[in-house]
Design a protein around this motif. Structure first.
Motif, short mmCIF file in Angstrom:
data_model
loop_
_atom_site.label_atom_id
_atom_site.label_comp_id
_atom_site.label_asym_id
_atom_site.label_seq_id
_atom_site.Cartn_x
_atom_site.Cartn_y
_atom_site.Cartn_z
N ASP A 178 -6.89 80.88 86.24
CA ASP A 178 -6.64 80.29 84.91
C ASP A 178 -6.73 78.77 84.99
OD1 ASP A 178 -5.91 82.82 83.93
OD2 ASP A 178 -3.76 82.41 83.94
N ALA A 179 -6.06 78.21 86.01
CA ALA A 179 -5.97 76.75 86.12
C ALA A 179 -7.36 76.12 86.27
CB ALA A 179 -5.09 76.38 87.32
N VAL A 180 -8.19 76.74 87.12
CA VAL A 180 -9.53 76.20 87.36
C VAL A 180 -10.37 76.31 86.07
CG1 VAL A 180 -11.68 76.66 88.62
CG2 VAL A 180 -9.50 76.59 89.84
N VAL A 181 -10.29 77.45 85.41
CA VAL A 181 -11.10 77.65 84.19
C VAL A 181 -10.63 76.70 83.09
CG1 VAL A 181 -11.66 79.30 82.34
CG2 VAL A 181 -11.65 80.05 84.74
N LEU A 182 -9.32 76.54 82.95
CA LEU A 182 -8.79 75.66 81.89
C LEU A 182 -9.27 74.22 82.11
CD1 LEU A 182 -6.73 75.37 79.46
CD2 LEU A 182 -5.16 74.51 81.19
N ALA A 183 -9.16 73.75 83.35
CA ALA A 183 -9.56 72.36 83.63
C ALA A 183 -11.06 72.18 83.41
CB ALA A 183 -9.17 72.00 85.06
N MET A 184 -11.87 73.14 83.89
CA MET A 184 -13.32 73.02 83.73
C MET A 184 -13.68 73.01 82.24
SD MET A 184 -14.88 75.69 86.44
CE MET A 184 -15.33 75.23 88.11
N THR A 185 -12.99 73.84 81.46
CA THR A 185 -13.30 73.97 80.04
C THR A 185 -12.94 72.69 79.30
OG1 THR A 185 -12.81 76.30 80.28
CG2 THR A 185 -13.03 75.51 78.05
N LEU A 186 -11.77 72.13 79.62
CA LEU A 186 -11.36 70.87 78.96
C LEU A 186 -12.31 69.74 79.35
CD1 LEU A 186 -7.50 71.10 79.39
CD2 LEU A 186 -8.66 70.72 77.20
N HIS A 187 -12.71 69.75 80.62
CA HIS A 187 -13.55 68.68 81.15
C HIS A 187 -14.94 68.69 80.53
CE1 HIS A 187 -14.90 65.74 83.99
NE2 HIS A 187 -15.79 66.55 84.52
N SER A 188 -15.49 69.91 80.34
CA SER A 188 -16.90 70.00 79.94
C SER A 188 -17.07 70.07 78.42
CB SER A 188 -17.52 71.24 80.58
OG SER A 188 -16.82 72.38 80.13
N ASN A 189 -15.97 69.94 77.67
CA ASN A 189 -16.05 70.17 76.23
C ASN A 189 -15.91 68.85 75.47
OD1 ASN A 189 -14.84 70.76 73.53
ND2 ASN A 189 -15.21 72.85 74.21
N SER A 190 -16.75 68.64 74.44
CA SER A 190 -16.60 67.41 73.65
C SER A 190 -16.21 67.71 72.21
CB SER A 190 -17.90 66.60 73.69
OG SER A 190 -18.90 67.33 73.00
N LEU A 191 -15.88 68.98 71.93
CA LEU A 191 -15.56 69.36 70.55
C LEU A 191 -14.06 69.32 70.26
CD1 LEU A 191 -18.03 72.34 70.00
CD2 LEU A 191 -18.36 69.92 69.47
N GLY A 192 -13.30 68.82 71.20
CA GLY A 192 -11.86 68.66 70.95
C GLY A 192 -11.02 69.67 71.71
N ILE A 193 -9.72 69.38 71.76
CA ILE A 193 -8.78 70.17 72.56
C ILE A 193 -8.68 71.61 72.04
CG2 ILE A 193 -6.32 70.43 73.08
CD1 ILE A 193 -6.26 67.32 73.26
N GLU A 194 -8.54 71.76 70.74
CA GLU A 194 -8.34 73.11 70.20
C GLU A 194 -9.55 74.00 70.49
OE1 GLU A 194 -6.67 73.33 66.32
OE2 GLU A 194 -5.33 71.65 66.67
N ASP A 195 -10.74 73.41 70.37
CA ASP A 195 -11.95 74.17 70.67
C ASP A 195 -11.98 74.56 72.16
OD1 ASP A 195 -14.89 74.87 69.80
OD2 ASP A 195 -15.03 73.86 71.75
N ALA A 196 -11.62 73.61 73.02
CA ALA A 196 -11.64 73.89 74.47
C ALA A 196 -10.64 75.00 74.81
CB ALA A 196 -11.32 72.62 75.24
N LEU A 197 -9.47 74.95 74.19
CA LEU A 197 -8.46 75.99 74.51
C LEU A 197 -8.94 77.37 74.04
CD1 LEU A 197 -4.97 74.31 73.96
CD2 LEU A 197 -6.43 74.34 75.98
N LEU A 198 -9.60 77.41 72.90
CA LEU A 198 -10.13 78.71 72.45
C LEU A 198 -11.18 79.25 73.43
CD1 LEU A 198 -10.43 78.27 68.58
CD2 LEU A 198 -9.05 79.96 69.80
N ARG A 199 -11.96 78.33 74.00
CA ARG A 199 -12.96 78.76 74.98
C ARG A 199 -12.29 79.26 76.27
NH1 ARG A 199 -18.01 77.27 72.98
NH2 ARG A 199 -17.63 75.97 71.17
N TYR A 200 -11.19 78.60 76.63
CA TYR A 200 -10.40 79.07 77.79
C TYR A 200 -9.92 80.50 77.51
CZ TYR A 200 -5.78 79.74 80.05
OH TYR A 200 -4.69 80.27 80.71
N GLN A 201 -9.39 80.71 76.32
CA GLN A 201 -8.91 82.06 75.95
C GLN A 201 -10.05 83.07 76.04
OE1 GLN A 201 -6.30 82.90 72.41
NE2 GLN A 201 -8.24 83.52 71.53
N HIS A 202 -11.20 82.68 75.50
CA HIS A 202 -12.36 83.57 75.49
C HIS A 202 -12.77 83.96 76.92
CE1 HIS A 202 -15.97 85.37 73.97
NE2 HIS A 202 -16.69 84.66 74.82
N LYS A 203 -12.70 82.97 77.82
CA LYS A 203 -13.12 83.23 79.21
C LYS A 203 -12.09 84.05 79.97
CE LYS A 203 -16.12 79.28 79.82
NZ LYS A 203 -16.05 77.85 79.82
N ARG A 204 -10.81 83.98 79.60
CA ARG A 204 -9.77 84.58 80.42
C ARG A 204 -9.19 85.89 79.91
NH1 ARG A 204 -10.12 84.17 85.03
NH2 ARG A 204 -7.92 84.42 85.49
#
Ligand code: FAD
Length: 385
Positions: A304-330
């Motif tokens: 979870d930790a690795v995916v969350l950090a990678m998702t936040l790092h690689s995303n430019s659409l904002g925090i909420e979008d990045a967290l939804l992508r984390y959810q989608h991946k996990r």
């Protein structure tokens, strides 16, 4: 961007280290004044090991990991070997070794990597509140912390979970009690480089080598919840539950230290698909509580930790979008792990005695191939496969 991390267990520490690696600042708040991990040891399977490697702990992990090169199942009464095989195929297939480690040493490694002084201890969060541009955590001591996002790594009894889901979850008793601890390695118990498990009567007794010439041992017994058993009765309780079991099991019961042996009633939580709400994300046991039957709860927190950090790092659409992508991946991955563990739990602990008898009989025909292939399938689902 600043993240508030609640909890400094495996999930919280891996998240803080992973975010730092991606250039994101965090503040870590931990409820207790001193972390005393529940449980003596943990097996970190190659999916978890790869996450720790990625987080910069390759050498530190090898220094605390045990030499687990073989695996064997034994008959509970005769100690006859039902199956025994090398774990080389697992290492070849997954590209890493598994490392059983003492929990206190794992926790120390994580705290040292992150920086002990960078954790605020004695800060128990009571609730969280979201604004349009941030999150506030409120602590029981009356203080508050603010950040751009909040990662709840507050374990299976998470108080933040209800904020995310909008309802309270129930923990489900899995039907068995686990006792675990550490003993010095003695080859009359089991070989020093092997994960050895005695099985019978829906119970099991396991020995796994960790560093420092020690075995991590555990006993599982299907039992009702809430029995009045404690450290004082521990040796007598185990002697009664394992009467008639083979000599190494009796020897282990005689050699263990009741003062340092833990007794845990095993639970999980029905998997749920929602892991985030706005700027708040659940991670580790807060997001998915599993029985330990495939040894993946802590490994999943590392993933979870690795995916969350990678998702936040690689995303430019904002925090909420990045967290939804984390959810989608996990979400599917962690649901799969919880349900796999539950299935394994039921077979191991004779929920359906016929299925368990079939499993015991099947172990006599097992070359290792089927067991390793099942483990590899689980491991390959990780983010760094
Ligand atoms: P925790 O380790 O529970 O950490 C949560 C932290 O948050 C704690 O430090 C707690 O004090 C803090 N906290 C709680 N509430 C608050 C609050 N309100 N405010 C602030 N802080 C708070 N996993 C494996 O991968 N391999 C294994 O072999 C394995 N074996 C296991 C054997 C047993 C018997 C058990 C019970 C579990 C096993 N697990 C294993 C699972 C593993 O232990 C957990 O999945 C892992 O510890 C989860 O880490 P976490 O950080 O999410 O939660």
């Amino acid at each position: 961007m600043k993240a508030i991390i609640i909890g400094a267990g495996i999930g919280g520490m891996c998240t803080a280290i992973a975010l730092k690696r991606c250039g994101i600042d965090s503040e870590v708040y931990e409820a207790v004044k001193e972390i005393k991990p529940v449980g003596a040891a943990i097996s970190i399977w190659p999916n978890g090991v790869k996450c720790l490697n990625y987080l910069g702990m390759k050498d530190a992990l090898r220094a605390i990991g045990g030499p687990m090169h073989y695996m064997a199942y034994k008959d509970y009464q005769s100690a006859e070997t039902l199956t025994q095989f090398s774990l080389d195929a697992l290492v070849q297939d997954s590209g890493e070794r598994p490392y059983p480690v003492a929990r206190s040493e794992l926790q120390a490694m994580l705290l040292n990597t992150w920086g002990f002084d960078n954790v605020q201890f004695g800060k128990r969060v009571s609730r969280v509140e979201q604004q349009s541009d941030g999150v506030t955590a409120f602590f029981e001591d009356g203080s508050e912390a603010q950040g751009d996002l909040l990662i709840a790594c507050d374990g299976t009894h998470s108080v933040v979970r209800e904020h995310v889901l909008g309802y309270a979850t129930e923990r489900r008793y899995a039907g068995y009690v686990n006792w675990n601890g550490l003993v010095e390695i003695d080859e009359s118990l089991a070989p020093a480089n092997q994960w050895t498990t005695f099985v019978g009567e829906g119970k099991r007794v396991s020995l796994m080598p960790i560093a420092g010439n020690r075995f991590y041992f555990f006993f599982d017994v299907p039992l009702p919840k809430g029995l009045a058993e404690d450290r004082i009765s521990l040796r007598d309780d185990l002697s009664r539950y394992f009467a008639g079991w083979a000599a190494p099991v009796q020897q282990l019961i005689a050699q263990l230290n009741p003062e340092t042996t833990n007794r845990v009633e095993i639970h999980d939580i029905e998997p749920f698909a929602q892991l985030v709400k706005g700027r708040v994300a659940l991670l580790g046991d807060a997001a998915h509580s599993t029985t330990p039957d495939i040894g993946q709860g802590g490994c999943a927190a590392m993933e979870d930790a690795v995916v969350l950090a990678m998702t936040l790092h690689s995303n430019s659409l904002g925090i909420e979008d990045a967290l939804l992508r984390y959810q989608h991946k996990r979400a599917d991955r962690v649901k799969d792990l919880v349900l796999k563990a539950r299935k394994r739990c039921d077979v191991t602990h004779a929920k359906d005695p016929l299925l368990t008898a079939e499993w015991y009989a099947g172990l006599r025909q097992e070359s290792g191939e089927r067991i390793i292939s099942g483990m590899c399938e689980t491991i390959q689902g990780g983010p760094l496969a």
